[in-house]
Scaffold this motif. Sequence first.
Motif, PDB file in Angstrom:
ATOM      1  N   ARG A  66       0.941  -1.182  -0.134  1.00 55.31           N
ATOM      2  CA  ARG A  66       0.122  -0.004   0.031  1.00 55.31           C
ATOM      3  C   ARG A  66       0.782   1.201  -0.012  1.00 55.31           C
ATOM      4  O   ARG A  66       1.902   1.181   0.639  1.00 55.31           O
ATOM      5  CB  ARG A  66      -0.821   0.028   1.410  1.00 55.31           C
ATOM      6  N   ARG A  67       0.340   2.067  -0.721  1.00 54.57           N
ATOM      7  CA  ARG A  67       1.223   3.565  -0.526  1.00 54.57           C
ATOM      8  C   ARG A  67       0.739   4.331   0.716  1.00 54.57           C
ATOM      9  O   ARG A  67      -0.480   4.390   1.257  1.00 54.57           O
ATOM     10  CB  ARG A  67       0.617   4.499  -1.776  1.00 54.57           C
ATOM     11  N   VAL A  68       1.677   4.664   1.460  1.00 51.98           N
ATOM     12  CA  VAL A  68       1.338   5.457   2.762  1.00 51.98           C
ATOM     13  C   VAL A  68       2.144   6.699   2.806  1.00 51.98           C
ATOM     14  O   VAL A  68       3.174   6.878   2.190  1.00 51.98           O
ATOM     15  CB  VAL A  68       1.812   4.270   4.148  1.00 51.98           C
ATOM     16  N   GLY A  69       1.783   7.512   3.838  1.00 53.71           N
ATOM     17  CA  GLY A  69       2.648   8.551   4.254  1.00 53.71           C
ATOM     18  C   GLY A  69       3.363   8.590   5.289  1.00 53.71           C
ATOM     19  O   GLY A  69       2.931   7.635   6.231  1.00 53.71           O
ATOM     20  N   ILE A 101       8.918  14.598   5.164  1.00 53.99           N
ATOM     21  CA  ILE A 101       7.879  13.598   4.499  1.00 53.99           C
ATOM     22  C   ILE A 101       8.094  12.970   3.575  1.00 53.99           C
ATOM     23  O   ILE A 101       9.080  13.435   2.807  1.00 53.99           O
ATOM     24  CB  ILE A 101       6.648  14.402   4.803  1.00 53.99           C
ATOM     25  N   ALA A 102       7.553  11.499   3.585  1.00 51.63           N
ATOM     26  CA  ALA A 102       7.631  10.899   2.415  1.00 51.63           C
ATOM     27  C   ALA A 102       6.487  10.015   2.165  1.00 51.63           C
ATOM     28  O   ALA A 102       5.684  10.030   2.808  1.00 51.63           O
ATOM     29  CB  ALA A 102       8.989   9.764   2.757  1.00 51.63           C
ATOM     30  N   MET A 103       6.353   9.389   0.931  1.00 51.12           N
ATOM     31  CA  MET A 103       5.609   8.529   0.559  1.00 51.12           C
ATOM     32  C   MET A 103       6.239   7.227   0.265  1.00 51.12           C
ATOM     33  O   MET A 103       7.258   7.387  -0.474  1.00 51.12           O
ATOM     34  CB  MET A 103       4.695   9.059  -0.773  1.00 51.12           C
ATOM     35  N   ALA A 104       5.626   6.112   0.752  1.00 46.29           N
ATOM     36  CA  ALA A 104       6.307   4.986   0.245  1.00 46.29           C
ATOM     37  C   ALA A 104       5.580   3.881   0.162  1.00 46.29           C
ATOM     38  O   ALA A 104       4.229   3.965   0.416  1.00 46.29           O
ATOM     39  CB  ALA A 104       7.118   4.650   1.596  1.00 46.29           C
ATOM     40  N   TYR A 105       5.895   2.815  -0.633  1.00 49.09           N
ATOM     41  CA  TYR A 105       5.148   1.414  -0.689  1.00 49.09           C
ATOM     42  C   TYR A 105       5.315   0.540   0.522  1.00 49.09           C
ATOM     43  O   TYR A 105       6.737   0.339   0.483  1.00 49.09           O
ATOM     44  CB  TYR A 105       4.980   0.925  -1.862  1.00 49.09           C
ATOM     45  N   VAL A 106       4.667   0.315   1.281  1.00 49.69           N
ATOM     46  CA  VAL A 106       5.176  -0.890   2.300  1.00 49.69           C
ATOM     47  C   VAL A 106       4.004  -2.033   2.074  1.00 49.69           C
ATOM     48  O   VAL A 106       3.002  -2.021   1.851  1.00 49.69           O
ATOM     49  CB  VAL A 106       4.930  -0.197   3.597  1.00 49.69           C
ATOM     50  N   ASP A 107       4.603  -3.134   2.692  1.00 45.87           N
ATOM     51  CA  ASP A 107       3.687  -4.560   2.874  1.00 45.87           C
ATOM     52  C   ASP A 107       2.712  -4.156   3.813  1.00 45.87           C
ATOM     53  O   ASP A 107       2.679  -3.381   4.689  1.00 45.87           O
ATOM     54  CB  ASP A 107       4.588  -5.281   3.526  1.00 45.87           C
ATOM     55  N   THR A 108       1.375  -4.498   3.316  1.00 46.38           N
ATOM     56  CA  THR A 108       0.089  -4.142   4.005  1.00 46.38           C
ATOM     57  C   THR A 108       0.125  -4.445   5.290  1.00 46.38           C
ATOM     58  O   THR A 108      -0.600  -3.405   6.171  1.00 46.38           O
ATOM     59  CB  THR A 108      -1.083  -5.089   2.946  1.00 46.38           C
ATOM     60  N   GLY A 141      23.098   4.838   5.215  1.00 44.55           N
ATOM     61  CA  GLY A 141      23.879   4.155   6.201  1.00 44.55           C
ATOM     62  C   GLY A 141      23.232   4.449   7.510  1.00 44.55           C
ATOM     63  O   GLY A 141      23.469   3.566   8.415  1.00 44.55           O
ATOM     64  N   ARG A 142      22.255   5.357   7.702  1.00 41.82           N
ATOM     65  CA  ARG A 142      21.739   5.607   9.009  1.00 41.82           C
ATOM     66  C   ARG A 142      20.184   5.390   8.903  1.00 41.82           C
ATOM     67  O   ARG A 142      19.452   5.410   7.950  1.00 41.82           O
ATOM     68  CB  ARG A 142      21.907   6.963   9.670  1.00 41.82           C
ATOM     69  N   ARG A 143      19.651   5.071  10.097  1.00 41.47           N
ATOM     70  CA  ARG A 143      18.258   4.650   9.803  1.00 41.47           C
ATOM     71  C   ARG A 143      17.473   5.812  10.756  1.00 41.47           C
ATOM     72  O   ARG A 143      17.601   6.151  12.147  1.00 41.47           O
ATOM     73  CB  ARG A 143      17.828   3.354  10.977  1.00 41.47           C
ATOM     74  N   LEU A 144      16.491   6.284  10.169  1.00 36.20           N
ATOM     75  CA  LEU A 144      15.796   7.428  10.436  1.00 36.20           C
ATOM     76  C   LEU A 144      14.306   6.712  11.000  1.00 36.20           C
ATOM     77  O   LEU A 144      13.757   5.958  10.440  1.00 36.20           O
ATOM     78  CB  LEU A 144      15.282   8.409   9.412  1.00 36.20           C
ATOM     79  N   ASP A 145      13.857   7.311  11.911  1.00 37.50           N
ATOM     80  CA  ASP A 145      12.519   6.713  12.848  1.00 37.50           C
ATOM     81  C   ASP A 145      11.505   7.386  11.747  1.00 37.50           C
ATOM     82  O   ASP A 145      11.407   8.716  11.619  1.00 37.50           O
ATOM     83  CB  ASP A 145      12.298   7.175  14.168  1.00 37.50           C
ATOM     84  N   ALA A 146      10.429   6.610  11.359  1.00 40.05           N
ATOM     85  CA  ALA A 146       9.314   7.152  10.719  1.00 40.05           C
ATOM     86  C   ALA A 146       8.152   6.547  11.329  1.00 40.05           C
ATOM     87  O   ALA A 146       8.061   5.463  11.734  1.00 40.05           O
ATOM     88  CB  ALA A 146       9.772   6.788   9.290  1.00 40.05           C
ATOM     89  N   THR A 147       6.954   7.252  11.209  1.00 38.90           N
ATOM     90  CA  THR A 147       5.804   6.893  11.573  1.00 38.90           C
ATOM     91  C   THR A 147       4.669   7.080  10.274  1.00 38.90           C
ATOM     92  O   THR A 147       4.539   7.978   9.624  1.00 38.90           O
ATOM     93  CB  THR A 147       5.277   7.678  12.635  1.00 38.90           C
ATOM     94  N   VAL A 148       3.729   5.825  10.086  1.00 40.66           N
ATOM     95  CA  VAL A 148       2.802   5.840   9.178  1.00 40.66           C
ATOM     96  C   VAL A 148       1.878   6.736   9.719  1.00 40.66           C
ATOM     97  O   VAL A 148       1.204   6.830  10.822  1.00 40.66           O
ATOM     98  CB  VAL A 148       2.272   4.617   8.836  1.00 40.66           C
ATOM     99  N   VAL A 149       1.505   7.912   8.752  1.00 37.27           N
ATOM    100  CA  VAL A 149       0.587   9.028   9.146  1.00 37.27           C
ATOM    101  C   VAL A 149      -0.393   9.090   8.187  1.00 37.27           C
ATOM    102  O   VAL A 149      -0.371   8.649   6.942  1.00 37.27           O
ATOM    103  CB  VAL A 149       1.182  10.293   9.481  1.00 37.27           C
ATOM    104  N   PRO A 150      -1.741   9.427   8.411  1.00 33.33           N
ATOM    105  CA  PRO A 150      -2.816   9.527   7.375  1.00 33.33           C
ATOM    106  C   PRO A 150      -2.465  10.749   6.321  1.00 33.33           C
ATOM    107  O   PRO A 150      -1.629  11.686   6.792  1.00 33.33           O
ATOM    108  CB  PRO A 150      -4.107  10.235   7.867  1.00 33.33           C
ATOM    109  N   MET A 151      -2.736  10.515   5.147  1.00 33.88           N
ATOM    110  CA  MET A 151      -2.551  11.700   4.151  1.00 33.88           C
ATOM    111  C   MET A 151      -3.802  12.442   3.762  1.00 33.88           C
ATOM    112  O   MET A 151      -4.801  11.734   4.060  1.00 33.88           O
ATOM    113  CB  MET A 151      -2.155  11.093   2.878  1.00 33.88           C
TER     114      MET A 151
END
Lengths: 366, 123
Positions: A279-282, A320-327, A342-352
């Motif tokens: 699914r496409r998510v924000g 902000i970003a849009m991504a496709y992630v496993d449902t 090489g670094r990991r950024l914390d991200a949270t799925v949010v409504p668009m």
Amino acid sequence: MRESPDRLLPLDALHRRLGARMVLFAGYQMPIQYDGIIAEHLWTRAHAGLFDVSHMGQLLVPTAEAALLETLLPGDIIGLGVGVLRYSLLLNAAGGILDDLMVTRRAGDLYLVVNGAVKDADVAVLRDAGVTVDRRDDWALLALQGPTAVTVLEALVPGVAALRFMRAAGFAWQGHDLWISRSGYTGEDGFEISVPAAAADALATALLADAEVKPIGLGARDSLRLEAGLPLYGHDLDPATTPVMAGLAFAISKRRKLERGFPGAERVMDELFNGAARRRVGLAVAGKLPAREGAAVFVGDTAVGVVTSGGFAPSLEAPIAMAYVDTAHAADGTALTIEVRGRRLDATVVPMPFKPKNYVREGAVA
Amino acid sequence: MTLYFTKEHEWLAVEGDIATVGVTDYAQAQLGDVVFVEVPAVGKVVAKGKEAAVVESVKAASDVYSPVSGTVTEANPALEADPALVNSAPEGEGWFFKLTLSDASELDGLMDADAYKAWVATL
């Protein structure tokens, strides 16, 4: 079909007069920015921004071919009222998205606006299916977007203020025919104005004479549409993406869900009932470092997706970003990480949308 | 202090064996609004012509190359709070990092201010 090698658009001279930085985009020299992307973005959110989107394809199809058009896309085209716009998707046989587009029924024909980078391919798909396509390559397309767009345009073209979101009509300005819709791709109230190429510079100059209007480049167009949660063809949408994966199931009209008969209908309807794999998510990205297209998305050590659009949101002052992630990891509030250099950024799925839209809808109190 | 410039639009100000590195005004104008700068860690060994920092504008990420080889002694802490210093003061407060030169002869191949100005005029 016009295929000159340098492909200059009708407003090329205007952009250079205004000091735009020009880049090659969709095969054309286009303005990427004038004053700077952040300033242009914030101006559009607060005032009115004038965009040249003449690289997009404007096509006319006979109304009698509405049923034929429905064999290529999942929208209700036959039932479209005169002066009503519908967002739709050109699909391949597997239900993959070849383009996203707007279809408007006019009194005498159907008016389509398609993406510039794929317009030649779209025309080929339409013609292969037997659709009669008249390319309006001699018409420019302007977008006037932002909260004061309506007062600015009403002063030049009386009557446009009566249009509501996703409605369009013909108007005239200094003897030139205009086709104006209340639509856009910034999340703001605004208009898209189709104007004969010969009159485009004069109309743009007249709009820019209003102190509320500044020219806005492709850079801010991209950050505006990203904040509005609107997908961009070639980045967030491609032939491997289906309407359900993209979160665009609203583009499948009710009658078409019942009747089917659009490309890939079996797969698309199965995904609609049973869910798609991705699914496409924000994503709200923690910190200040933007995650760009192509960045991998993880849950723990498991890669679960990829960023398709990402950047810095000027209105939110955050990446902000849009991504496709496993449902399984697509629900709002899901904690993910994005790998950037090489670094990991914390991200949270949010409504668009990330930034609430500002449309003037039918029945809304103005 | 002597100023040097590269064709990749970095500048470097050399005092003794310490060089301060940043990007030129021409570079910041090309980058557009800078929203994040990733500077190298103190102690990192950087090589001439290799990636040493990353500049993120609204639109894209761009590598910044070290004009000379050396060991990073300091990164500009002001850039974390205010990356836009790269736009407003690229050749001053918006410097990126300082390093100890490991081979001063590498400076010989760099441009002075006049040569850089003349080169930019050809772009």
